[in-house]
Write an enzyme that holds these catalytic residues in place. Structure first.
Site, PDB file in Angstrom:
ATOM      1  N   GLN A  73       0.778  -1.166   0.123  1.00 51.21           N
ATOM      2  CA  GLN A  73       0.065  -0.182   0.160  1.00 51.21           C
ATOM      3  C   GLN A  73       0.982   1.358   0.031  1.00 51.21           C
ATOM      4  O   GLN A  73       2.100   1.306  -0.497  1.00 51.21           O
ATOM      5  CB  GLN A  73      -0.909   0.085   1.225  1.00 51.21           C
ATOM      6  CG  GLN A  73      -1.776  -1.370   1.125  1.00 51.21           C
ATOM      7  CD  GLN A  73      -3.040  -1.427   2.071  1.00 51.21           C
ATOM      8  OE1 GLN A  73      -3.698  -0.523   2.137  1.00 51.21           O
ATOM      9  NE2 GLN A  73      -3.266  -2.400   2.790  1.00 51.21           N
ATOM     10  N   SER A 137      10.023  -0.616   5.503  1.00 55.37           N
ATOM     11  CA  SER A 137       8.824  -1.207   4.719  1.00 55.37           C
ATOM     12  C   SER A 137       9.253  -2.086   3.496  1.00 55.37           C
ATOM     13  O   SER A 137      10.461  -1.767   3.198  1.00 55.37           O
ATOM     14  CB  SER A 137       7.932  -0.016   4.054  1.00 55.37           C
ATOM     15  OG  SER A 137       7.655   0.926   5.149  1.00 55.37           O
ATOM     16  N   LEU A 138       8.466  -2.780   3.054  1.00 50.45           N
ATOM     17  CA  LEU A 138       8.959  -3.863   1.967  1.00 50.45           C
ATOM     18  C   LEU A 138       7.807  -3.917   0.786  1.00 50.45           C
ATOM     19  O   LEU A 138       6.658  -4.176   1.335  1.00 50.45           O
ATOM     20  CB  LEU A 138       9.281  -5.104   2.707  1.00 50.45           C
ATOM     21  CG  LEU A 138       9.697  -6.306   1.734  1.00 50.45           C
ATOM     22  CD1 LEU A 138      10.897  -6.020   0.822  1.00 50.45           C
ATOM     23  CD2 LEU A 138       9.897  -7.557   2.411  1.00 50.45           C
ATOM     24  N   LEU A 151      13.113  -2.722  -0.523  1.00 44.33           N
ATOM     25  CA  LEU A 151      12.916  -2.232   0.923  1.00 44.33           C
ATOM     26  C   LEU A 151      13.239  -0.576   1.087  1.00 44.33           C
ATOM     27  O   LEU A 151      14.037  -0.036   0.351  1.00 44.33           O
ATOM     28  CB  LEU A 151      13.748  -2.936   1.627  1.00 44.33           C
ATOM     29  CG  LEU A 151      15.427  -2.749   1.993  1.00 44.33           C
ATOM     30  CD1 LEU A 151      15.973  -1.492   2.465  1.00 44.33           C
ATOM     31  CD2 LEU A 151      15.971  -4.174   2.409  1.00 44.33           C
ATOM     32  N   CYS A 168       1.392   2.045   4.869  1.00 41.47           N
ATOM     33  CA  CYS A 168       1.226   0.785   4.384  1.00 41.47           C
ATOM     34  C   CYS A 168      -0.087   0.091   4.929  1.00 41.47           C
ATOM     35  O   CYS A 168      -0.578  -1.132   4.943  1.00 41.47           O
ATOM     36  CB  CYS A 168       2.374  -0.400   5.263  1.00 41.47           C
ATOM     37  SG  CYS A 168       3.852   0.122   5.031  1.00 41.47           S
TER      38      CYS A 168
END
Length: 221
Positions: A73, A137-138, A151, A168
């Site tokens: 997201q 985050s990924l 990432l 996200c």
């Protein structure tokens, strides 16, 4: 079989040219193309992944929002954040998507452990967390058996833009950074540590350092 890995240092870059270069690289590569890691720091931008919902972008203000083709997201990229894009032939590595996600998450967890930061992954929400706070985050995309995107590890940055979104898609999630946990406080320190851990368990026999985007993958503006 190509067992070379190219680590490409891009410096600070706007998001869109790098994103389009990733797509072009992935579309053009074949079974002989070397894998690459692209290490970059982006100008401020919100990127909305394929699962993103408009209501999670609360008040972007003067920061652009770009709809992209990765999983996940909405997230924020900006100066002081380490972004690594993984342009890998996962079939050649004999990896599934979940194995790659686990490897990337474990890479960050092991890196933070070197600084006595106790981090973990969550099965229900990709990324890396310290307690309930998110530090990395990924988001990935797989095309033709090859990965791109990657990432974003918060290192030493202005955290305010995260308050303009539900990062996200998680309402109420707190975003944190390594500098505030006595972890790496510079982009280069974080990059060196993460890359060392990522490559340590893979079988590349030749690791090359390069700078800048290869012009074959840069679209004329």
């Amino acid at each position: 079989m190509n067992d070379t890995l190219i680590i490409r240092e891009l410096g600070r870059q706007p998001y869109e040219p790098v994103w389009h270069a990733m797509q072009e690289f992935t579309d053009q590569r074949d079974e002989h193309t070397a894998d690459e890691l692209w290490v970059v720091e982006h100008d401020p931008v919100f990127t909305q992944g394929q699962a993103g919902k408009a209501e999670h972008i609360l008040a972007p203000g003067d920061i652009p929002v770009i709809q992209v083709d990765r999983g996940g997201q909405v997230t924020y990229h900006g100066p002081g954040q380490l972004v690594i894009y993984f342009l890998l032939n996962i079939r050649r590595l004999n990896y599934g998507v979940r194995q790659l996600v686990n490897h990337i998450e474990n890479t960050v967890i092991e890196t933070l452990s070197d600084y006595e930061i106790d981090a973990k992954a969550r099965r229900d929400a990709p990324g890396v967390y310290v307690d309930t706070d998110k530090i990395c985050s990924l988001g990935l995309r797989i095309r033709k058996g090859c990965s791109f995107h990657g990432l974003a590890l918060n290192v030493n940055m202005d955290m305010e833009p995260f308050s303009r979104i539900n990062p996200c898609g998680l309402s109420g999630i707190k975003m944190i950074q390594t500098k505030d946990l006595n972890g790496p406080d510079s982009f280069s320190e974080a990059a060196d540590a993460v890359i060392k851990h990522f490559t340590s368990s893979l079988s590349y026999s030749n690791i090359l350092q390069q700078t800048g985007l290869a012009q074959d993958y840069v679209k004329a503006s």
